[in-house]
Design an enzyme around this catalytic site. Sequence first.
Site, PDB file in Angstrom:
ATOM      1  N   ASN A 382     -28.697 119.157  47.010  1.00  0.00           N
ATOM      2  CA  ASN A 382     -28.981 118.848  45.173  1.00  0.00           C
ATOM      3  C   ASN A 382     -28.240 118.080  44.276  1.00  0.00           C
ATOM      4  O   ASN A 382     -28.168 116.906  43.758  1.00  0.00           O
ATOM      5  CB  ASN A 382     -28.040 120.590  44.845  1.00  0.00           C
ATOM      6  N   ASP A 383     -26.555 117.928  43.982  1.00  0.00           N
ATOM      7  CA  ASP A 383     -25.766 117.333  43.180  1.00  0.00           C
ATOM      8  C   ASP A 383     -25.942 115.350  43.892  1.00  0.00           C
ATOM      9  O   ASP A 383     -25.785 114.733  43.099  1.00  0.00           O
ATOM     10  CB  ASP A 383     -24.403 117.894  43.358  1.00  0.00           C
ATOM     11  N   VAL A 384     -25.595 115.602  45.071  1.00  0.00           N
ATOM     12  CA  VAL A 384     -26.055 114.187  45.360  1.00  0.00           C
ATOM     13  C   VAL A 384     -27.309 113.327  45.577  1.00  0.00           C
ATOM     14  O   VAL A 384     -27.554 112.687  46.182  1.00  0.00           O
ATOM     15  CB  VAL A 384     -25.163 114.621  47.151  1.00  0.00           C
ATOM     16  N   SER A 423     -23.513 123.519  40.529  1.00  0.00           N
ATOM     17  CA  SER A 423     -22.749 123.159  39.532  1.00  0.00           C
ATOM     18  C   SER A 423     -23.391 123.263  38.184  1.00  0.00           C
ATOM     19  O   SER A 423     -22.792 123.758  37.489  1.00  0.00           O
ATOM     20  CB  SER A 423     -22.887 122.134  39.865  1.00  0.00           C
TER      21      SER A 423
END
Lengths: 457, 97
Positions: A382-384, A423
Amino acid sequence: MMDTLIAASYFVSAILFILGLKRMSSPVTARGGIVWAGVGMLVATLITFFYPGMHNYLPMTVAIAIGGGMAFWSGRKVAMTDMPQMIALYNGMGGGAAGAIAAVELLKGEFTSTTFLALAIAGALIGSISFAGSLVAFAKLQGWARKPLRFPGQQVFNLSLLAASVALGAWLALNGQLPAALILVFFALALGYGVMMALPIGGADMPVVISLFNALTGLAVAFEGFVLSNPAMIIAGTVVGSAGTLLTQLMAKAMNRSIANVLFSAFGTTGGEAAGEVSGSMKPVDATDVGVMMAFAERVVIVPGYGMAVAQAQHKIHELTELLQSRGVDVKFAIHPVAGRMPGHMNVLLAEANVPYDLLYDLDEINPSFAKTDVALVIGANDVVNPMARTNPESPIYGMPILNVDQAKNVIVIKRGQGKGFSGVENGLFYADNTRMLYGDGQAMVGELIQAVKSVD
Amino acid sequence: MIAGMTALYIFMLAAFTGYEIISRVPVILHTPLMSGSNFVHGIVLVGAMVAMGHASTPVEQVIGFFGVLLAAGNAVGGYVVTERMLEMFRSSKKGAR
C-alpha cells in the site's frame, strides 16, 4: 600454554565471523558464509570450556542444552512468514545475555578501573533495552499485542525513564560503590525503558526497529567483551553493531524518516486525515479480465507487500509467474526495501516459494521500467506504491521513495476491501484512471488469476 | 589480555569492517545478513559462560545460568533460521542452487 591456545582460538573465530559475513554479501557464496561463521562459533564455545578458573560446569551445560535445544526446535519449525518475530526473539535473548553478564560482574564488583565499570554499565543498559524491546516487538509481530499503545505525554515519560536509567548508571560508575539494591533499580529502569520505547511503534516501522535492536545487542556484546577482555566478543559485537547501524539507516532512509522520528513519533497520527483527499473512484475488475490482460501482456511486474505474507500467497504467485513465463511474458518482481516487517522480508518469502532471486528487482533498478510495463500487479502493498509520496506535500508519507507503479499501462491492485492501509493514509494509486481493484483474499485471487490465464487458449 | 588504547583500536577497526561488509550487500540478502549478524552476536555465549564459570554466590549463579541459556538460544536460533533462509535462495540461470 592454555592461555595462548584460547587466545588463538578466539582469534580464529573472529576471522571466521568476518569472512563468513563477507561471504554473505553475495547470493552465490552466502550459504557457505553462515557455515564459516558457525564453525567460528563452535571453536569459540568449545575452547571456553577450558578457560582458567572455571566451575559450575554441570549447570552450564544444562543451560546450553535447554537454551540451544529450544532455539533449535523453534528455529526449525517456524514458518517463513513468522521469521521477523523469531529474529526479534533470538536477538532479544542475546541482549538479555549481555545484561546478565553485566549483572554478574556488577554484583561481584571486582573492577580494576572506572573505564571497565562504565563499559559494563553501558553494556547492561543497552543490552537490557534490547532485551525488553525485542520481546515487545516479538509479542507485537506474533499478534499478541497488535495495536500500538500510545498515551498523552508518552514521549516525555519515556525520555525521563531513559534519563533516569542513564543518570543512575553514571552515578554507579562514578561512585565506585555498587549497592545491590541500586543495581536492581538500574536494571528495572533499563528494562522498563525498553518496553516503553517499543510499545508505541507500529507494524510498518518494524524493519527499522528490528535492525536497530540487532545493532544495540551487538554493541552491548562488544562492551561486555571489553569488560571480560575477550577480543572475539569485542570484534564480533562491534562488527554487528556497526553493520546493524548502517542497515537501520538504510531502512529509515527507505521511509524518508530519521531513526529518531521512527522511535519518537507515532506514524499516522500526524495530520493524515485532511491531507489525504483524492478525487475519482475505485474501479473494480474481475479475475477473468485480469487473467486475459496478463496472458497477452509483454511485460508484467509484480509488487508484493506485507499483505502477500498475511495471505500466504507467495506459492500461488510463483505458480502464476511460471505460467506467464511459459507464455513468453517477461515477469519481474519489484521489491521495496521496507515492504514487510523486516529488512528483505519479501525476498525471503519469494525465495521460499522458489521464485529465483534474479527476477527480484530493487527500487532503483525497477522504477525506470514501469513506463514500459503492461501490467503491474500489486498484492498486499500500500504505502510503498502510493504516488502521493511524490505529488502531495501534505501527505504524511510525502518524500518517501516509492515504486512508481502508477506509471505502468495497467495497474491491478489485489486488496481485501476498500479500507485504508496500515498507516491510515489514502492511496492515490487506487483512484487512478489506469488502476483496477481486484477485491478478495490474496491467495484466492491469485488462484483465480491462474485459472483465468490457463483458460485463455 | 588487552588494555586501553589497543582495545580502542580494535573497536575502531571492527566498526569499519562491519560498515564495509554490509554497505555492499544486495537488498535481496538483507534478511539473511541481518539474521546472520544476529547469529554472530551470539558470541555473547562465550562471555556468559565465563561469567557463569566464575560466579560464586547463588544469585550470581542463577543470573549466570539464565545468561548462558539466553546466549545459547541466540546462537543456535540465529544459526538455524539463517541457514534455512539462505538455503532457499536460488538463481533461475543455474536451475539448482
